[in-house]
Design an enzyme around this catalytic site. Structure first.
Site, PDB file in Angstrom:
ATOM      1  N   ASP A 272       0.834  -1.211   0.000  1.00 36.40           N
ATOM      2  CA  ASP A 272       0.000   0.000   0.000  1.00 36.40           C
ATOM      3  C   ASP A 272       0.862   1.252   0.000  1.00 36.40           C
ATOM      4  O   ASP A 272       0.587   2.217  -0.712  1.00 36.40           O
ATOM      5  CB  ASP A 272      -0.905   0.016   1.234  1.00 36.40           C
ATOM      6  CG  ASP A 272      -2.079  -0.928   1.072  1.00 36.40           C
ATOM      7  OD1 ASP A 272      -2.192  -1.510  -0.030  1.00 36.40           O
ATOM      8  OD2 ASP A 272      -2.856  -1.090   2.020  1.00 36.40           O
ATOM      9  N   ASP A 298      -2.371  -2.426  -9.031  1.00 38.57           N
ATOM     10  CA  ASP A 298      -1.229  -1.585  -9.387  1.00 38.57           C
ATOM     11  C   ASP A 298      -1.442  -0.967 -10.760  1.00 38.57           C
ATOM     12  O   ASP A 298      -0.496  -0.619 -11.435  1.00 38.57           O
ATOM     13  CB  ASP A 298       0.062  -2.400  -9.344  1.00 38.57           C
ATOM     14  CG  ASP A 298       0.023  -3.575 -10.299  1.00 38.57           C
ATOM     15  OD1 ASP A 298      -1.094  -4.015 -10.643  1.00 38.57           O
ATOM     16  OD2 ASP A 298       1.093  -4.053 -10.706  1.00 38.57           O
TER      17      ASP A 298
END
Ligand code: C2E
Ligand code: CA
Ligand code: CA
Length: 649
Positions: A272, A298
């Protein structure tokens, strides 16, 4: 254009905030509008009976008045009745401004005041002085703002007291009491009314603010503060809709190479933080040029709403790769990150937003394939390739795959004993329309369009039926795609085919790739456990190409490693002395795994593999994949010297 989609933070000195903090809401346009609307309705509620009242008074004056008195009083009451009707009509729309409502009410109060005043000037009636007090009440209840209420109320009470003075001090004192009493009542009424109305308006505004905040929150990605997928696509759709065919739009997609691996290895908190950093860097790198959004995982996206050349897109892409790539420091560790970037520009025939996205996705796919932070811009050739892929997908969907597909077999040779130990089944498709289609092409197309669950059972059934004809010590290797191993239904189907075939489960090796493990680790683990229940073995295909996470070997109880052919290329030459292959073979020995070296094409490569520790070897040196009917003849001669085996298939 802003590059980040953060909700515009309200500055501490913004008018809204200041007025809320001080509890004074008049600086707020919305509050003024709501107040005007509330009092507009109250005023109209008063105007209707007022019009009726003054119409009646107008008529009554003809019975009770005469001369100049009649003229003034009928004139005034008539005007008031008409004005009340007119203002009632003027206030019919909610869009009337606060100042207008104030001015209209002031006009009406002035007329009523004039009616009462002129009546007393014509003939003073002490008992009727109380009308001034009544006017005060009306003003308190219906007056929009205190700047109207206070002067009008004061004027009428003072007038009443002055007029009462003509009747002597006693009457004046009495009236003064009435005036004070009514001014208190009026103040109370006015205060209560305003408090209630303000409270209601404030509550409504709060709810609206909360709605607005919720709407904004639904469009923001919490992790990075960038616009999320939903808001990105609604923006894209809006641009497509309102800008017409000729508009300039370009879409970029960015994907981090190996992010899943980082996530697995360092944990989600770490992942994260990395995404946050990447989001920031992306926003900085494309500030002023593009809107940046996070689509999920992503995957990031850019929307460029101005004319850009391919060269400009490449320059932007390179800027992004430079900004995102390299090392990121998180909690003291340095992590290497690289981005893949794909762009597509809107062309005259790009009909839908989805199409633009698909094109950019294709460019991204190519960028990932090339690797090393390459920026790819979608071209006309790509479009032709997409059409070709779609064509393959179409024929996979409509083709009679059972008849069109068959399996070929490539031998696996245990070099130390110079003996064939098994065959790998390789899919072949002969389409009546497209001709021979390469397996990597049609397998990928089948995975994309969701027909893998049809193809795998067909091929497996055929392979098992043919393998039943082989000697009992011969093994069968069969490739499973990512789609097969993440779907419990597909796995059940595969198990059923194995059971129905009567072929011993412990003679089967199912080959899976690391990429498919990465798709959904938990599901793959369950699937493999289910397959192992039948006694089958699991081989990890193309080892060394992906992430080669050794933990997976244990967790998934892998039996066999297949070393990818890229490690074998030119083995034995100075360019490839074979240290990597040697280490991998040793590792397999240490871990108790079977090792298969793929893609051995030459005698030199074979001898280098043998020197490196030997293993099971597969490759063109021994044989290309062959049809089932050639397997018996191949096996008959397989005790020959390996050098001769090559010429048989
Ligand atoms: P793979 O599983 O790595 O299969 C080995 C590929 O390497 C085969 O290509 C084989 O013909 C080729 N090969 C074998 N020896 C040599 C050699 O010495 N040199 C070179 N250059 N190549 C060699 P093929 O048959 O074209 O298959 C390509 C890929 O398609 C396979 O790679 C596999 O990923 C996939 N595939 C093939 N059949 C199936 C299947 O039934 N199911 C699934 N899911 N995938 C399949
Ligand atoms: Ca394979
Ligand atoms: Ca392979």
């Amino acid at each position: 254009m802003r590059s980040t989609g953060k909700p515009p933070a309200r500055r501490a000195d913004s008018p809204e905030l200041r007025s809320e903090q001080s509890g004074f809401l008049w600086g707020n346009t919305e509050f003024r509008h709501e107040t005007a609307n509330a009092f507009r309705l109250i005023l109209r509620g008063f105007l209707a009976p007022a019009a009726v009242y003054y119409s009646i008074i107008f008529v009554l004056h003809f019975f009770y008045e005469s001369g100049h008195g009649l003229l003034y009083l009928t004139g005034l009451s008539g005007t008031t009745a008409v004005a009340a009707i007119l203002v009632y009509w003027l206030l019919r729309k909610p869009s009337v401004s606060l100042v207008r409502v104030e001015l209209y009410s002031l006009a009406i109060y002035a007329l009523i005041f004039a009616n009462i005043l002129v009546h007393h000037l014509v003939h003073l009636e002490v008992t009727k002085l109380v009308y001034f007090a009544l006017l005060t009440m009306v003003v308190a209840a219906t007056g929009v703002t205190l700047r109207i209420v206070i002067p009008v109320a004061t004027l009428s009470l003072v007038t009443a007291i002055l007029l009462a003075g003509q009747q002597g001090p006693e009457t004046q004192a009495q009236l003064a009491f009435i005036a004070f009493a009514s001014s208190f009542v009026a103040t109370g009424v006015a205060g209560l009314m305003r408090a209630a109305i303000n409270k209601e308006i404030r509550a409504r505004m709060k709810v609206e603010q909360m709605h607005e905040a919720a709407r904004k929150a639904a469009e923001i990605d919490f992790l990075t503060g960038l616009p999320n997928r939903r808001s990105f696509f609604s923006r894209l759709e809006a641009r497509f809709a309102d800008a017409g065919q000729g508009s300039h739009l370009a879409l970029g997609l960015i994907d981090l190479n190996g992010f899943k691996h980082i996530n697995d290895l360092y944990g989600h908190v770490f992942g994260d933080q990395l995404l946050k950093k990447v989001g920031q860097r992306l926003a900085e790198a494309s500030a002023g040029t593009a809107l940046v959004a996070r689509l999920g995982g992503d995957e990031f996206a850019l929307l460029i709403e101005q004319p850009v050349s391919d060269a400009a897109l490449r320059a932007l892409g390179n800027r992004i790769c430079a900004a995102v790539g390299g090392t990121v420091e998180i909690e003291g560790s340095e992590i290497a990150v690289a981005a893949a970037v794909g762009f597509a520009r809107r062309l005259a025939h790009t009909a839908e937003p989805q199409m633009l996205y698909e094109y950019a996705d294709f460019a991204l796919y190519r960028s990932k394939h090339v690797g090393g932070g390459t920026v790819v811009v979608f071209t006309a050739e790509d479009e032709a390739q997409i059409d070709a892929i779609k064509n393959v997908e179409h024929h996979l969907c409509v083709g009679k795959l059972d008849a069109e597909m068959h399996v070929e077999y490539q031998p696996q040779v245990l070099v130390a004993e110079n003996r064939v130990v098994g065959f790998e089944a390789l899919a072949r498709w002969q389409s009546p329309t497209l001709g021979t289609v390469a397996p990597d092409v049609f397998i990928r197309a089948a995975e994309r369009c969701g027909v893998m669950n049809r193809i795998t059972p067909i091929l497996l059934r055929k392979a098992l039926a043919e393998a039943r004809q082989w000697p009992k010590d011969m093994r069968l290797s069969f490739n499973l795609s990512a789609r097969d191993v993440v779907s419990p239904e597909s796995i059940e189907q595969i198990c059923q085919v194995v059971v129905e075939s009567g072929f011993a489960g412990d003679r089967i090796d199912f080959e899976i790739t690391e990429t498919s493990i990465m798709t959904d680790f938990e599901r793959v683990r369950d699937s493999l456990a289910r397959l192992r229940d039948l006694g089958t073995h699991i081989a990890l295909d193309d080892f060394g190409v992906g992430y080669s996470n050794f933990q997976h070997l244990d967790e998934l109880a892998i039996d066999t490693l297949k070393i990818d052919r890229r490690f074998v290329r030119n083995l034995g030459s100075p360019a490839n002395p074979g240290r990597v292959v040697k280490t991998m073979i040793e590792m397999c020995t240490n871990l108790g795994l079977t090792c298969i070296v793929e893609g051995v094409e030459t005698a030199a490569e074979l001898s280098a593999v043998t020197t490196a520790g030997g293993a099971i070897v597969q490759g063109y040196h021994f044989s290309r994949p062959m049809r089932a009917d050639r397997v018996p003849a191949f096996l008959d001669r397989a005790h020959f010297d390996p050098g001769e085996l090559r010429d048989i298939a």
